[in-house]
Design a protein around this motif. Structure first.
Motif, PDB file in Angstrom:
ATOM      1  N   PHE A   1       1.277  -1.299  -1.308  1.00 14.13           N
ATOM      2  CA  PHE A   1      -0.129  -0.935  -1.175  1.00 14.13           C
ATOM      3  C   PHE A   1      -0.259   0.582  -1.139  1.00 14.13           C
ATOM      4  CE2 PHE A   1      -0.330  -5.275   0.453  1.00 14.13           C
ATOM      5  CZ  PHE A   1      -1.516  -5.738  -0.124  1.00 14.13           C
ATOM      6  N   GLN A   2      -1.422   1.057  -1.512  1.00 12.02           N
ATOM      7  CA  GLN A   2      -1.709   2.484  -1.426  1.00 12.02           C
ATOM      8  C   GLN A   2      -1.654   2.956   0.020  1.00 12.02           C
ATOM      9  OE1 GLN A   2      -5.903   4.466  -1.881  1.00 12.02           O
ATOM     10  NE2 GLN A   2      -5.116   4.135  -3.934  1.00 12.02           N
ATOM     11  N   ASP A   3      -2.029   2.065   0.932  1.00 14.55           N
ATOM     12  CA  ASP A   3      -2.098   2.458   2.342  1.00 14.55           C
ATOM     13  C   ASP A   3      -1.862   1.236   3.224  1.00 14.55           C
ATOM     14  OD1 ASP A   3      -2.714   4.356   4.482  1.00 14.55           O
ATOM     15  OD2 ASP A   3      -4.524   3.167   4.776  1.00 14.55           O
ATOM     16  N   VAL A   4      -0.981   1.367   4.209  1.00 14.44           N
ATOM     17  CA  VAL A   4      -0.779   0.344   5.236  1.00 14.44           C
ATOM     18  C   VAL A   4      -0.926   1.041   6.582  1.00 14.44           C
ATOM     19  CG1 VAL A   4       0.792  -1.323   6.274  1.00 14.44           C
ATOM     20  CG2 VAL A   4       0.787  -1.014   3.797  1.00 14.44           C
ATOM     21  N   SER A   5      -1.868   0.557   7.388  1.00 14.94           N
ATOM     22  CA  SER A   5      -2.147   1.220   8.656  1.00 14.94           C
ATOM     23  C   SER A   5      -2.301   0.197   9.772  1.00 14.94           C
ATOM     24  CB  SER A   5      -3.426   2.063   8.540  1.00 14.94           C
ATOM     25  OG  SER A   5      -4.548   1.232   8.251  1.00 14.94           O
TER      26      SER A   5
ATOM     27  N   GLN B   1       8.551   5.442  15.581  1.00 13.42           N
ATOM     28  CA  GLN B   1       9.593   5.746  14.598  1.00 13.42           C
ATOM     29  C   GLN B   1       9.970   4.520  13.772  1.00 13.42           C
ATOM     30  OE1 GLN B   1      11.081   8.988  13.979  1.00 13.42           O
ATOM     31  NE2 GLN B   1      11.460   7.744  12.137  1.00 13.42           N
ATOM     32  N   THR B   2      10.135   3.372  14.421  1.00 16.51           N
ATOM     33  CA  THR B   2      10.522   2.168  13.674  1.00 16.51           C
ATOM     34  C   THR B   2       9.399   1.709  12.748  1.00 16.51           C
ATOM     35  OG1 THR B   2       9.871   0.810  15.580  1.00 16.51           O
ATOM     36  CG2 THR B   2      12.203   1.333  15.341  1.00 16.51           C
ATOM     37  N   LEU B   3       8.155   1.943  13.124  1.00  9.39           N
ATOM     38  CA  LEU B   3       7.023   1.558  12.274  1.00  9.39           C
ATOM     39  C   LEU B   3       6.957   2.422  11.013  1.00  9.39           C
ATOM     40  CD1 LEU B   3       4.242   0.892  14.937  1.00  9.39           C
ATOM     41  CD2 LEU B   3       5.265  -0.796  13.392  1.00  9.39           C
ATOM     42  N   ILE B   4       7.149   3.719  11.156  1.00  4.42           N
ATOM     43  CA  ILE B   4       7.108   4.566   9.971  1.00  4.42           C
ATOM     44  C   ILE B   4       8.317   4.287   9.081  1.00  4.42           C
ATOM     45  CG2 ILE B   4       8.305   6.629  10.863  1.00  4.42           C
ATOM     46  CD1 ILE B   4       6.101   8.285   9.447  1.00  4.42           C
ATOM     47  N   ASP B   5       9.457   3.960   9.682  1.00  6.58           N
ATOM     48  CA  ASP B   5      10.638   3.573   8.902  1.00  6.58           C
ATOM     49  C   ASP B   5      10.389   2.275   8.136  1.00  6.58           C
ATOM     50  OD1 ASP B   5      11.948   5.784   9.873  1.00  6.58           O
ATOM     51  OD2 ASP B   5      13.106   4.683  11.393  1.00  6.58           O
ATOM     52  N   ALA B   6       9.549   1.400   8.703  1.00  9.12           N
ATOM     53  CA  ALA B   6       9.233   0.120   8.059  1.00  9.12           C
ATOM     54  C   ALA B   6       8.178   0.255   6.966  1.00  9.12           C
ATOM     55  CB  ALA B   6       8.759  -0.884   9.102  1.00  9.12           C
ATOM     56  N   GLY B   7       7.549   1.448   6.873  1.00  5.27           N
ATOM     57  CA  GLY B   7       6.591   1.668   5.801  1.00  5.27           C
ATOM     58  C   GLY B   7       5.168   1.945   6.228  1.00  5.27           C
ATOM     59  N   LEU B   8       4.907   2.001   7.540  1.00  8.38           N
ATOM     60  CA  LEU B   8       3.554   2.308   8.002  1.00  8.38           C
ATOM     61  C   LEU B   8       3.180   3.728   7.593  1.00  8.38           C
ATOM     62  CD1 LEU B   8       1.299   0.938   9.766  1.00  8.38           C
ATOM     63  CD2 LEU B   8       2.113   2.398  11.634  1.00  8.38           C
ATOM     64  N   LYS B   9       1.936   3.882   7.114  1.00  8.83           N
ATOM     65  CA  LYS B   9       1.485   5.193   6.646  1.00  8.83           C
ATOM     66  C   LYS B   9       0.724   5.964   7.723  1.00  8.83           C
ATOM     67  CE  LYS B   9       2.926   4.455   2.422  1.00  8.83           C
ATOM     68  NZ  LYS B   9       4.118   5.139   1.902  1.00  8.83           N
ATOM     69  N   ARG B  10      -0.174   5.256   8.410  1.00 11.70           N
ATOM     70  CA  ARG B  10      -1.026   5.965   9.368  1.00 11.70           C
ATOM     71  C   ARG B  10      -1.456   5.017  10.481  1.00 11.70           C
ATOM     72  NH1 ARG B  10      -6.527   5.152   8.259  1.00 11.70           N
ATOM     73  NH2 ARG B  10      -6.908   3.882   6.404  1.00 11.70           N
TER      74      ARG B  10
ATOM     75  N   VAL C   1      -1.479 -12.091  -2.247  1.00 15.52           N
ATOM     76  CA  VAL C   1      -2.613 -12.574  -3.046  1.00 15.52           C
ATOM     77  C   VAL C   1      -3.697 -11.499  -3.111  1.00 15.52           C
ATOM     78  CG1 VAL C   1      -4.450 -14.307  -3.187  1.00 15.52           C
ATOM     79  CG2 VAL C   1      -2.131 -15.003  -2.537  1.00 15.52           C
ATOM     80  N   ALA C   2      -3.947 -10.842  -1.980  1.00 16.68           N
ATOM     81  CA  ALA C   2      -4.949  -9.773  -1.948  1.00 16.68           C
ATOM     82  C   ALA C   2      -4.540  -8.617  -2.865  1.00 16.68           C
ATOM     83  CB  ALA C   2      -5.134  -9.272  -0.518  1.00 16.68           C
ATOM     84  N   ARG C   3      -3.250  -8.303  -2.864  1.00 17.15           N
ATOM     85  CA  ARG C   3      -2.744  -7.220  -3.726  1.00 17.15           C
ATOM     86  C   ARG C   3      -3.000  -7.545  -5.197  1.00 17.15           C
ATOM     87  NH1 ARG C   3      -1.640  -3.391  -6.222  1.00 17.15           N
ATOM     88  NH2 ARG C   3       0.167  -2.008  -6.127  1.00 17.15           N
ATOM     89  N   ASN C   4      -2.790  -8.784  -5.575  1.00 17.33           N
ATOM     90  CA  ASN C   4      -3.012  -9.186  -6.961  1.00 17.33           C
ATOM     91  C   ASN C   4      -4.488  -9.226  -7.335  1.00 17.33           C
ATOM     92  OD1 ASN C   4      -0.269  -9.450  -7.537  1.00 17.33           O
ATOM     93  ND2 ASN C   4      -0.194 -11.562  -6.788  1.00 17.33           N
ATOM     94  N   LEU C   5      -5.363  -9.232  -6.333  1.00 18.38           N
ATOM     95  CA  LEU C   5      -6.804  -9.173  -6.577  1.00 18.38           C
ATOM     96  C   LEU C   5      -7.311  -7.732  -6.654  1.00 18.38           C
ATOM     97  CD1 LEU C   5      -8.180 -12.059  -4.336  1.00 18.38           C
ATOM     98  CD2 LEU C   5      -8.587 -11.787  -6.784  1.00 18.38           C
ATOM     99  N   GLY C   6      -6.428  -6.782  -6.425  1.00 18.20           N
ATOM    100  CA  GLY C   6      -6.824  -5.386  -6.528  1.00 18.20           C
ATOM    101  C   GLY C   6      -7.013  -4.673  -5.212  1.00 18.20           C
ATOM    102  N   VAL C   7      -6.742  -5.352  -4.081  1.00 20.54           N
ATOM    103  CA  VAL C   7      -6.847  -4.691  -2.778  1.00 20.54           C
ATOM    104  C   VAL C   7      -5.827  -3.562  -2.706  1.00 20.54           C
ATOM    105  CG1 VAL C   7      -6.455  -4.987  -0.296  1.00 20.54           C
ATOM    106  CG2 VAL C   7      -7.814  -6.666  -1.551  1.00 20.54           C
ATOM    107  N   LYS C   8      -6.268  -2.403  -2.261  1.00 21.53           N
ATOM    108  CA  LYS C   8      -5.401  -1.225  -2.234  1.00 21.53           C
ATOM    109  C   LYS C   8      -4.908  -0.863  -0.834  1.00 21.53           C
ATOM    110  CE  LYS C   8      -7.429   1.063  -6.296  1.00 21.53           C
ATOM    111  NZ  LYS C   8      -8.193  -0.115  -6.749  1.00 21.53           N
ATOM    112  N   LYS C   9      -5.643  -1.332   0.190  1.00 18.06           N
ATOM    113  CA  LYS C   9      -5.330  -0.902   1.547  1.00 18.06           C
ATOM    114  C   LYS C   9      -5.274  -2.095   2.491  1.00 18.06           C
ATOM    115  CE  LYS C   9      -7.759   3.510   0.877  1.00 18.06           C
ATOM    116  NZ  LYS C   9      -8.799   4.406   1.418  1.00 18.06           N
TER     117      LYS C   9
END
Length: 310
Positions: free
Chosen positions: A86-90, A103-112, A52-60
């Motif tokens: 998302f532009q960023d998931v941290s 390693q498993t977190l970055i494989d799952a899509g974590l950016k930072r 829902v947040a993504r559809n409202l324009g949330v980027k991070k």
């Protein structure tokens, strides 16, 4: 879609506290401004809120706690949220379990990742956290850098008489690890209001920032990150986060928070204007109805510290 509040501040990021549980007991902890309760949302609920947040324009999206890596389903949560592009998931973590999960977190899509560490001194670490996990945290920092999480930031809450004399040691450690140092001002929130405690340990960074400015090769402002300053010097970076009595911090806030029990928290420093999201969701609210609850929370937003008219 771009959503702004009544003060023309855009909504860019959402910080989701996915647990109140933690494996250290830092004596200054303000629980991200949230009154602790024994409750955690499911990965599916976190995914839907994020959607829902993504559809409202949330980027991070930032996942925090408590200690988020204490959840056994943390990788599943990261994978679900990251699937929304998302532009960023941290994640903000104390780093004690990061070596195991990096390693498993970055494989799952974590950016930072942001890692909380206030001292390099084992005795001071034990004093602050009541635990002996310093070497595990250092190993977690190295693992985060090695697997390619970027940037890795180290959050140091600066406290008078506790670790204020360690700032430069921490900077050199961070620079050598390829990590950015963030100096965090001790925060006083509604659930941490002991003025004697705050007065005793609050460190005034004015003098240090003046020194930083003189030593730095350049200084950069981050307008959509609450106007905080980044100082570049000696091949490293120091970022200073100063929310207390700071009108610029509030005027440039672009963040909403979700509490562990599923309420939207419009302001870090307030608990009197929350909007419940999880119970309506469980009662069968549609995504459009959940969007309206987000908009209600956004309408509740106002700068906690405001300019005083002259």
């Amino acid at each position: 879609m771009k959503i702004t509040d009544n003060y023309e501040r855009p909504l860019i990021s959402l910080r989701i506290s996915i647990t109140n549980r933690c494996n250290v007991r830092c004596f200054y902890c303000h629980h991200d401004g949230i009154i602790p309760q024994e409750y955690e949302m499911t990965p599916e609920e976190i995914f839907r809120i994020s959607s829902v947040a993504r559809n409202l324009g949330v980027k991070k999206i930032r996942l925090s706690g408590g200690e988020p890596l204490i959840r056994k389903d943390i990788v599943d949560i990261v994978r679900k949220v990251s699937a929304l592009n998302f532009q960023d998931v941290s994640i903000t973590t104390n780093g004690t379990l990061l070596q195991r999960y990096a390693q498993t977190l970055i494989d799952a899509g974590l950016k930072r990742v942001n890692i909380s560490l206030d001292t390099l001194n084992p005795q001071t670490y034990r004093c602050i956290t009541k635990k002996d996990y310093l070497e595990q945290v250092k190993a977690g920092i190295r693992s985060a850098v090695e697997v390619g999480l970027y940037p890795v930031k180290l959050n140091m809450v600066v406290m008078k008489g506790i670790n204020d004399q360690e700032i430069w040691d921490m900077f050199h450690f961070c620079r050598d690890q390829g990590v950015i140092l963030q100096l965090i001002e001790l925060l006083q929130t509604e659930n941490c209001t002991e003025s004697d405690f705050f007065d005793e340990y609050h460190y005034d960074m004015n003098g240090f920032e003046k020194e930083l400015k003189e030593l730095s090769d350049r200084v950069k402002k981050r307008p959509f990150m609450q106007d905080r300053k980044k100082y570049f010097l000696e091949g490293g970076e120091i970022e200073v986060v100063r929310p207390m009595d700071n009108t610029k911090f509030c005027q440039n806030c672009t963040r909403l928070r979700i509490t562990p029990e599923g309420k939207i928290k419009p302001c870090l420093l307030r608990n009197d204007n929350l909007v419940d999201l999880i119970e309506p969701m469980r009662r069968g609210y549609s995504d459009e109805q959940l969007k309206e609850l987000f908009l209600e929370a956004i309408d509740n937003r106002e700068p906690y510290f405001q300019e005083t008219p002259h």
